[in-house]
Structures are given as structure tokens and as C-alpha cells.
Design a protein around this motif. Sequence first.
Motif, PDB file in Angstrom:
ATOM      1  N   ASN A   1      38.538  42.131  33.349  1.00  0.00           N
ATOM      2  CA  ASN A   1      39.212  42.098  32.039  1.00  0.00           C
ATOM      3  C   ASN A   1      39.070  40.765  31.315  1.00  0.00           C
ATOM      4  OD1 ASN A   1      40.190  44.777  32.288  1.00  0.00           O
ATOM      5  ND2 ASN A   1      41.954  44.048  33.460  1.00  0.00           N
ATOM      6  N   ILE A   2      38.034  40.016  31.633  1.00  0.00           N
ATOM      7  CA  ILE A   2      37.876  38.671  31.074  1.00  0.00           C
ATOM      8  C   ILE A   2      37.601  38.725  29.574  1.00  0.00           C
ATOM      9  CG2 ILE A   2      36.345  36.650  31.027  1.00  0.00           C
ATOM     10  CD1 ILE A   2      36.116  36.931  34.072  1.00  0.00           C
ATOM     11  N   ALA A   3      38.385  37.941  28.814  1.00  0.00           N
ATOM     12  CA  ALA A   3      38.215  37.835  27.365  1.00  0.00           C
ATOM     13  C   ALA A   3      37.788  36.443  26.934  1.00  0.00           C
ATOM     14  CB  ALA A   3      39.512  38.205  26.654  1.00  0.00           C
ATOM     15  N   GLY A   4      38.007  35.444  27.792  1.00  0.00           N
ATOM     16  CA  GLY A   4      37.626  34.076  27.438  1.00  0.00           C
ATOM     17  C   GLY A   4      37.606  33.169  28.649  1.00  0.00           C
ATOM     18  N   ILE A   5      36.601  32.307  28.727  1.00  0.00           N
ATOM     19  CA  ILE A   5      36.455  31.381  29.857  1.00  0.00           C
ATOM     20  C   ILE A   5      36.086  29.985  29.356  1.00  0.00           C
ATOM     21  CG2 ILE A   5      35.735  33.188  31.462  1.00  0.00           C
ATOM     22  CD1 ILE A   5      32.827  32.130  31.103  1.00  0.00           C
ATOM     23  N   THR A   6      36.311  28.997  30.209  1.00  0.00           N
ATOM     24  CA  THR A   6      35.867  27.635  29.930  1.00  0.00           C
ATOM     25  C   THR A   6      34.792  27.226  30.933  1.00  0.00           C
ATOM     26  OG1 THR A   6      37.466  26.555  31.394  1.00  0.00           O
ATOM     27  CG2 THR A   6      38.151  26.942  29.091  1.00  0.00           C
ATOM     28  N   ASN A   7      34.149  26.097  30.636  1.00  0.00           N
ATOM     29  CA  ASN A   7      33.279  25.465  31.625  1.00  0.00           C
ATOM     30  C   ASN A   7      34.150  24.746  32.654  1.00  0.00           C
ATOM     31  OD1 ASN A   7      34.205  23.436  29.939  1.00  0.00           O
ATOM     32  ND2 ASN A   7      32.272  22.338  29.850  1.00  0.00           N
ATOM     33  N   LYS A   8      33.546  24.194  33.688  1.00  0.00           N
ATOM     34  CA  LYS A   8      34.314  23.519  34.736  1.00  0.00           C
ATOM     35  C   LYS A   8      35.066  22.314  34.190  1.00  0.00           C
ATOM     36  CE  LYS A   8      31.555  24.898  38.747  1.00  0.00           C
ATOM     37  NZ  LYS A   8      30.709  24.432  39.875  1.00  0.00           N
ATOM     38  N   GLN A   9      34.452  21.618  33.235  1.00  0.00           N
ATOM     39  CA  GLN A   9      35.070  20.429  32.658  1.00  0.00           C
ATOM     40  C   GLN A   9      36.277  20.799  31.800  1.00  0.00           C
ATOM     41  OE1 GLN A   9      32.221  17.955  30.658  1.00  0.00           O
ATOM     42  NE2 GLN A   9      33.730  16.457  29.964  1.00  0.00           N
ATOM     43  N   GLY A  10      36.293  22.028  31.292  1.00  0.00           N
ATOM     44  CA  GLY A  10      37.437  22.502  30.522  1.00  0.00           C
ATOM     45  C   GLY A  10      37.381  22.235  29.035  1.00  0.00           C
ATOM     46  N   ASN A  11      36.274  21.680  28.549  1.00  0.00           N
ATOM     47  CA  ASN A  11      36.193  21.354  27.117  1.00  0.00           C
ATOM     48  C   ASN A  11      35.349  22.328  26.311  1.00  0.00           C
ATOM     49  OD1 ASN A  11      33.854  20.155  28.504  1.00  0.00           O
ATOM     50  ND2 ASN A  11      33.333  19.316  26.489  1.00  0.00           N
ATOM     51  N   VAL A  12      34.766  23.339  26.971  1.00  0.00           N
ATOM     52  CA  VAL A  12      33.986  24.370  26.279  1.00  0.00           C
ATOM     53  C   VAL A  12      34.641  25.719  26.549  1.00  0.00           C
ATOM     54  CG1 VAL A  12      31.748  25.503  26.039  1.00  0.00           C
ATOM     55  CG2 VAL A  12      31.851  23.051  26.529  1.00  0.00           C
ATOM     56  N   LEU A  13      35.057  26.397  25.480  1.00  0.00           N
ATOM     57  CA  LEU A  13      35.682  27.710  25.604  1.00  0.00           C
ATOM     58  C   LEU A  13      34.874  28.747  24.840  1.00  0.00           C
ATOM     59  CD1 LEU A  13      38.093  29.658  26.264  1.00  0.00           C
ATOM     60  CD2 LEU A  13      39.094  28.926  24.084  1.00  0.00           C
ATOM     61  N   GLY A  14      34.597  29.863  25.495  1.00  0.00           N
ATOM     62  CA  GLY A  14      33.994  31.008  24.831  1.00  0.00           C
ATOM     63  C   GLY A  14      34.923  32.195  24.940  1.00  0.00           C
ATOM     64  N   MET A  15      35.093  32.929  23.850  1.00  0.00           N
ATOM     65  CA  MET A  15      35.969  34.094  23.862  1.00  0.00           C
ATOM     66  C   MET A  15      35.478  35.123  22.862  1.00  0.00           C
ATOM     67  SD  MET A  15      39.309  32.345  22.017  1.00  0.00           S
ATOM     68  CE  MET A  15      40.291  33.841  22.082  1.00  0.00           C
ATOM     69  N   MET A  16      35.659  36.407  23.185  1.00  0.00           N
ATOM     70  CA  MET A  16      35.256  37.466  22.273  1.00  0.00           C
ATOM     71  C   MET A  16      36.307  37.771  21.210  1.00  0.00           C
ATOM     72  SD  MET A  16      32.173  37.967  22.904  1.00  0.00           S
ATOM     73  CE  MET A  16      31.947  39.267  21.679  1.00  0.00           C
ATOM     74  N   PRO A  17      37.602  37.778  21.507  1.00  0.00           N
ATOM     75  CA  PRO A  17      38.605  37.976  20.456  1.00  0.00           C
ATOM     76  C   PRO A  17      38.554  36.855  19.416  1.00  0.00           C
ATOM     77  CG  PRO A  17      39.563  38.302  22.630  1.00  0.00           C
ATOM     78  CD  PRO A  17      38.212  37.692  22.843  1.00  0.00           C
ATOM     79  N   HIS A  18      39.034  37.147  18.215  1.00  0.00           N
ATOM     80  CA  HIS A  18      38.914  36.233  17.078  1.00  0.00           C
ATOM     81  C   HIS A  18      40.257  35.609  16.699  1.00  0.00           C
ATOM     82  CE1 HIS A  18      34.720  37.091  15.777  1.00  0.00           C
ATOM     83  NE2 HIS A  18      34.947  38.226  16.414  1.00  0.00           N
ATOM     84  N   PRO A  19      40.607  34.456  17.233  1.00  0.00           N
ATOM     85  CA  PRO A  19      41.866  33.803  16.849  1.00  0.00           C
ATOM     86  C   PRO A  19      41.876  33.352  15.394  1.00  0.00           C
ATOM     87  CG  PRO A  19      40.526  32.330  18.176  1.00  0.00           C
ATOM     88  CD  PRO A  19      39.869  33.674  18.237  1.00  0.00           C
ATOM     89  N   GLU A  20      40.699  33.037  14.843  1.00  0.00           N
ATOM     90  CA  GLU A  20      40.634  32.582  13.448  1.00  0.00           C
ATOM     91  C   GLU A  20      40.976  33.686  12.463  1.00  0.00           C
ATOM     92  OE1 GLU A  20      36.584  34.428  13.902  1.00  0.00           O
ATOM     93  OE2 GLU A  20      38.160  33.589  15.164  1.00  0.00           O
ATOM     94  N   ARG A  21      40.960  34.930  12.919  1.00  0.00           N
ATOM     95  CA  ARG A  21      41.345  36.064  12.076  1.00  0.00           C
ATOM     96  C   ARG A  21      42.785  36.495  12.342  1.00  0.00           C
ATOM     97  NH1 ARG A  21      35.672  39.455  12.918  1.00  0.00           N
ATOM     98  NH2 ARG A  21      34.332  37.863  11.954  1.00  0.00           N
ATOM     99  N   ALA A  22      43.511  35.666  13.059  1.00  0.00           N
ATOM    100  CA  ALA A  22      44.921  35.937  13.374  1.00  0.00           C
ATOM    101  C   ALA A  22      45.727  34.663  13.173  1.00  0.00           C
ATOM    102  CB  ALA A  22      45.067  36.464  14.803  1.00  0.00           C
ATOM    103  N   VAL A  23      45.697  34.145  11.956  1.00  0.00           N
ATOM    104  CA  VAL A  23      46.422  32.902  11.647  1.00  0.00           C
ATOM    105  C   VAL A  23      47.453  33.102  10.538  1.00  0.00           C
ATOM    106  CG1 VAL A  23      44.551  31.396  12.418  1.00  0.00           C
ATOM    107  CG2 VAL A  23      44.601  32.162  10.037  1.00  0.00           C
ATOM    108  N   ASP A  24      47.679  34.354  10.146  1.00  0.00           N
ATOM    109  CA  ASP A  24      48.604  34.651   9.056  1.00  0.00           C
ATOM    110  C   ASP A  24      49.245  36.018   9.330  1.00  0.00           C
ATOM    111  OD1 ASP A  24      49.848  35.355   6.600  1.00  0.00           O
ATOM    112  OD2 ASP A  24      48.441  34.081   5.501  1.00  0.00           O
ATOM    113  N   LYS A  25      50.561  36.043   9.427  1.00  0.00           N
ATOM    114  CA  LYS A  25      51.264  37.301   9.724  1.00  0.00           C
ATOM    115  C   LYS A  25      51.013  38.367   8.673  1.00  0.00           C
ATOM    116  CE  LYS A  25      55.034  35.861  12.747  1.00  0.00           C
ATOM    117  NZ  LYS A  25      56.511  35.824  12.932  1.00  0.00           N
ATOM    118  N   ARG A  26      50.683  37.941   7.463  1.00  0.00           N
ATOM    119  CA  ARG A  26      50.417  38.920   6.407  1.00  0.00           C
ATOM    120  C   ARG A  26      49.172  39.749   6.718  1.00  0.00           C
ATOM    121  NH1 ARG A  26      50.326  34.947   1.370  1.00  0.00           N
ATOM    122  NH2 ARG A  26      49.172  33.770   2.952  1.00  0.00           N
ATOM    123  N   LEU A  27      48.332  39.238   7.602  1.00  0.00           N
ATOM    124  CA  LEU A  27      47.132  39.965   8.019  1.00  0.00           C
ATOM    125  C   LEU A  27      47.321  40.660   9.365  1.00  0.00           C
ATOM    126  CD1 LEU A  27      44.388  37.404   6.932  1.00  0.00           C
ATOM    127  CD2 LEU A  27      45.221  39.399   5.691  1.00  0.00           C
ATOM    128  N   GLY A  28      48.558  40.665   9.852  1.00  0.00           N
ATOM    129  CA  GLY A  28      48.852  41.388  11.081  1.00  0.00           C
ATOM    130  C   GLY A  28      49.309  40.528  12.241  1.00  0.00           C
TER     131      GLY A  28
END
Length: 228
Positions: A178-205
Motif C-alpha cells: 500500500n505504499i504511497a510515498g517513500i524517502t531515500n535513506k538520507q531522508g531528504n528526497v521524497l517521492g509520492m503519487m498523491p498530490h498534496p499541492e492539490r489539497a491546500v484549500d478546503k474550498r477544493l475539498g
Amino acid sequence: MKFAVLVFPGTNGHLDMYHAVKDKLGEEVEFVQHDTKNLDEYEAILIPGGSSYGDYLRAGAIARQTPIMKEVARVAKEGKPILGIGNGFQILLEAGLLPGAMLQNKSLKFTCQTVQIVVHNNDTIFSRQYTNGEVIDLPIAHSVGNYYCDEKTLQELKNNNQIVFTYNGTNPNGSIENIAGITNKQGNVLGMMPHPERAVDKRLGSNDGLKLFKSIVQQWREANAVKA
């Protein structure tokens, strides 16, 4: 804090990313083209979604060959935050900055919907404003979002707490564990399929994605306050 939003031919999520940073965070942000060769002036690098180069060969396979990705690899080694969302995640995988690979959705269909995401690890640059186990609502929009890795890599992800986000309940694409997002070992690189940038305003859901960007800014401010 100054953000770079990378733009490749076929990128279509850059405007949402720009809006999230500039209008919701109030931070400085610029579009940076794929042929750029230096990222020193930016404190964080964002790789948005879309279909870079039409997803020819494989999603992200051509984009990873561009000059900007060599620079992304360099600044990643320096510890700068790198966030790849959707196609950005696919590019990071192709570039070897994250382990594993992305496959076609198990349904073999494009999936566009809001899904529930569990914060699996809140001890990262990107998730510190969430609580462990918190369930958030984020949209997805992809046909190649089925994350896969071999058993050895999966165990390493678990041992190093690199799994940051998982799908809650229904898995929309068949991703392993069920993985949706992971980082590298160092912890400074994150990849994720869900879009947080499209969820920054309650008016959009939902505005559940805003904490992710706030986490990056908080980490940077605290780090630089110590240096100062």
C-alpha cells in the motif's frame, strides 16, 4: 525560503505547485526549466506531476536524462529537500534517487479520485507537522502509479523507516504494501503519487496537503536559525 518548481515538456502540475508555495505558504518560488544546470540559489526542489516528454519509453525515463536532473542529484547529495509528486516520483525512480520502480496500475486504467492516506512516518523533513497514523485526504491522478520493489528493497525501506505515506483501506493502483510515498535513506528526497499541492484549500475539498509544505519550511527555518 526559495523553492524551485522544475518544468519539463509535458509537465502539467507546475501551476498547482507554484500556487501552493506562493499563495498558501507565502514563500518565494520560481519555475526552472529542464535545461538549467545550476540550482544553488534554491533551498528546496519540487518536481511536479504531468507527463514529461509524453511518458515515452517509460514515465520519467526521458526526463531523467536532462541536464537539470544531474543537478538535482548533486544538490540531493548536499541534503537539500527534493520532492517529486506523481510524474516527479516516477522521474526520481528513473534517476535512481529513490529505490524501486513504477508499474501500470493494476486495473490498467487511469485513476483520478480523492483517497485516504495514512501518515506512516512523521519523523521526516516533509511530514513533521502530521502525527503518526494520521489519516488525510489527497487526490491522485495517474495510470502508472503501482509502486514495486523486490523483497530486499522492501525490507530496507521498512528497516530505515523510509515509507512515509501508505494508502488507507482500498489500494487504488496495486502498490506493494500500500505504499504511497517513500524517502531515500538520507531522508531528504521524497517521492509520492498523491498530490498534496492539490489539497491546500478546503474550498477544493481538502487542505490536508498544506502541512507537507509547511513541514519543509519549518525544517529549513529551524536549521538556518541554528546556523545563524
